[in-house]
Design a protein around this motif. Sequence first.
Motif: not given
Length: 256
Positions: A93-101, A104-111, A138-145
């Motif tokens: 998940n950290a690799h995916v988030l890092e590559r999205l961020r 410029g993709v505002p990706a945040v983890p949801v475990h 709603g806050e404009g972020l991209v949840p990544v499960l």
Amino acid sequence: NVDGAAPPVVLKLGGSLITEKGRPETLDDAALSAACDAVADALAAGAADRLVVVHGGGSFGHHHASEHGVSTTDGTRDAEAVAAIHGAMKRLNAHVLERLRERGVPAVPVHPLSLAARADGADGGLDLPLGSTVTLLGEGLVPVLHGDGVATAGDGVTVVSGDELVVELATGLGARRVGVCSTVPGVLDGAGDVISEIDEFAAVADALGASDATDVSGGMAAKVRELLALDAPAYVFGADGLAPFLRGEDAGTRID
Ligand code: IP8
């Protein structure tokens, strides 16, 4: 949908797409980067506001799950096993988030391990509270499960697959479109050609090798059955289908 805002798009990136399945904890960096490029381009173009991403386990989660004999039906109460599976999924998940961020993709983890439960045991349904995902959207972020371990009454911790999360998210969020991106270009018929549209299971049961109406053998047949049950149109496509899907076009197999 839950909060009155525009319904989101739910996208799954298959574990076999973004990792090298045969080698423990090895990314398929080219495929992951290409997928993240497509997501970033779509968001930049305004084509996919309100996006939830789910990814599978590939050579991260599945390697540790099978080493410890844990599956969607077989649980464990061994905390070391849970730590190994969840830890590997958090690394992926950290690799995916890092590559999205990075793009410029505002990706945040949801475990899911921290949120979800099977209160009725391994055969029961998945309870996945969606408050954090809805609020992040709603806050404009991209949840990544991601596929993960899940607390399971009577069975310790079992595996929750990315596909199961996709179905829960699509239903609970009232998704407008669902995309499942993997290494196959769509749902294939007996001759190996992509079926462009599936609107009833019976029409494709033979091609998918489903023996009867109670077939739960998993694989594509079970996936198609679950996606057909959704209100939202679902698409199963390969890497080439991701950009068109995110633009709102048809890609791979449409299941609706
Ligand atoms: O690859 C399973 O997720 P999937 C993740 O979507 C684990 O089946 C923990 C094996």
